[in-house]
Motif scaffolding. Structure first.
Motif, short mmCIF file in Angstrom:
data_model
loop_
_atom_site.label_atom_id
_atom_site.label_comp_id
_atom_site.label_asym_id
_atom_site.label_seq_id
_atom_site.Cartn_x
_atom_site.Cartn_y
_atom_site.Cartn_z
N LYS A 185 -0.50 -0.23 -5.36
CA LYS A 185 -1.68 -0.58 -4.69
C LYS A 185 -2.91 -0.58 -5.53
O LYS A 185 -3.97 -1.08 -5.36
CB LYS A 185 -2.00 0.43 -3.59
CG LYS A 185 -2.14 1.82 -4.13
CD LYS A 185 -2.49 2.93 -3.00
CE LYS A 185 -2.72 4.37 -3.49
NZ LYS A 185 -1.27 4.87 -4.11
N SER A 203 -9.73 -1.90 -1.86
CA SER A 203 -9.76 -1.82 -0.33
C SER A 203 -11.34 -0.94 -0.03
O SER A 203 -11.50 -0.23 -0.70
CB SER A 203 -8.98 -1.14 0.46
OG SER A 203 -9.10 -0.94 1.62
N ARG A 227 -11.11 2.61 0.70
CA ARG A 227 -11.00 3.53 -0.34
C ARG A 227 -12.13 4.61 -0.46
O ARG A 227 -12.07 5.60 -0.69
CB ARG A 227 -10.75 2.94 -1.71
CG ARG A 227 -10.32 3.66 -2.83
CD ARG A 227 -10.15 2.72 -4.20
NE ARG A 227 -9.48 3.62 -5.09
CZ ARG A 227 -8.18 3.48 -5.46
NH1 ARG A 227 -7.34 2.44 -5.06
NH2 ARG A 227 -7.96 4.03 -6.54
N GLN A 271 -4.71 4.02 2.20
CA GLN A 271 -3.47 3.20 2.02
C GLN A 271 -3.01 3.21 3.39
O GLN A 271 -2.37 2.18 4.10
CB GLN A 271 -2.59 3.58 1.04
CG GLN A 271 -2.02 4.86 1.15
CD GLN A 271 -3.12 5.84 0.10
OE1 GLN A 271 -4.26 5.61 -0.17
NE2 GLN A 271 -2.39 6.90 -0.25
N TYR A 313 0.80 -1.37 -0.06
CA TYR A 313 0.01 0.06 0.17
C TYR A 313 0.85 1.16 0.06
O TYR A 313 0.36 2.36 -0.47
CB TYR A 313 -1.11 0.09 1.23
CG TYR A 313 -2.14 -0.85 0.90
CD1 TYR A 313 -3.25 -0.53 0.09
CD2 TYR A 313 -2.44 -1.91 1.67
CE1 TYR A 313 -4.10 -1.29 -0.07
CE2 TYR A 313 -3.35 -3.00 1.46
CZ TYR A 313 -4.51 -2.61 0.44
OH TYR A 313 -5.43 -3.35 0.18
N GLU A 360 -5.02 0.85 5.74
CA GLU A 360 -4.35 -0.56 5.70
C GLU A 360 -3.30 -0.60 6.54
O GLU A 360 -2.82 -1.80 6.97
CB GLU A 360 -4.26 -0.83 4.38
CG GLU A 360 -5.71 -0.72 3.47
CD GLU A 360 -6.50 -2.12 3.89
OE1 GLU A 360 -6.09 -2.85 4.50
OE2 GLU A 360 -7.59 -2.13 3.38
#
Length: 205
Positions: free
Chosen positions: A104, A118, A121, A156, A96, A159
């Motif tokens: 990513k 994800s 997002r 990101q 990420y 994550e």
């Protein structure tokens, strides 16, 4: 007069309830953290993390059982898996953050079978999701664009935070109770909280 071996056994017997309680608390924390992550990975159709989270929950419970029942093979399996789990989470962080040529934007987390990204997002803290239908001629009516604005923190980094928490919880099992300032402060808080939880719940009675 007790021999050194007898003294060690006596100390082990006295501290066993504390150890079991702390280990149980850590197992609960790891399982809850993996379950929370599993839910959002399911929402984002992230099949690779889903598989990893499932194995993490199973092997953490297996490791607890092996430790309490003194099953060396289970403990070895748990130890090997912990190393793999930490490595996997380090890889996710690099993925990420796009370290080492990783991107990513690829479909690696879905095993290249879908274009899902994800869940964070489009649904991160403060994110405003808008569906924009193109007005250009020749484009199907059911085709649309998704616009995401106003996110407090990019997906990101969320994550990365999740993976960092998993790494911290994984390596915390191998630390002793804090005795100096070199021990991670967060681990100290977690251990003290678990200890007082055990006292209040009557584990040592």
């Amino acid at each position: 007069m007790l021999l050194p071996a007898d003294q060690d056994k006596l100390i082990l017997d006295e501290n066993l309830p504390v150890f079991v309680c702390l280990l149980s608390c850590e197992t609960i924390l790891k399982s809850l953290a993996a379950l929370e992550r599993q839910i959002f990975d399911f929402l984002g159709f992230q099949w690779a993390p889903i598989l990893g989270n499932f194995l993490q929950i199973i092997i953490v419970i297996l490791g607890l059982f092996g430790t309490i029942q003194f099953r060396p093979r289970y403990i070895v399996v748990y130890t090997v898996w912990t190393a793999l789990w930490v490595t996997w989470n380090v890889f996710i962080i690099c993925f990420y953050l796009e370290v080492g040529g990783l991107s990513k934007e690829t479909d690696l987390m879905t095993f290249n079978i879908s274009m899902h990204r994800s869940w964070w997002r489009e649904h991160g803290p403060g994110c405003i999701r808008r569906v924009v239908h193109p007005s250009a001629p020749g484009i199907l009516d059911d085709y649309s664009y998704v616009s995401v604005t106003g996110c407090i923190i990019d997906f990101q980094y969320l994550e990365v935070i999740h993976s960092a928490i998993q790494i911290l919880l994984s390596v915390s099992f191998y630390f002793q109770l804090p005795s100096d300032f070199t021990t991670p402060i967060l681990f100290f808080i977690m251990q003290v909280t678990c200890y007082y939880f055990c006292l209040l719940s009557g584990w040592f009675q």
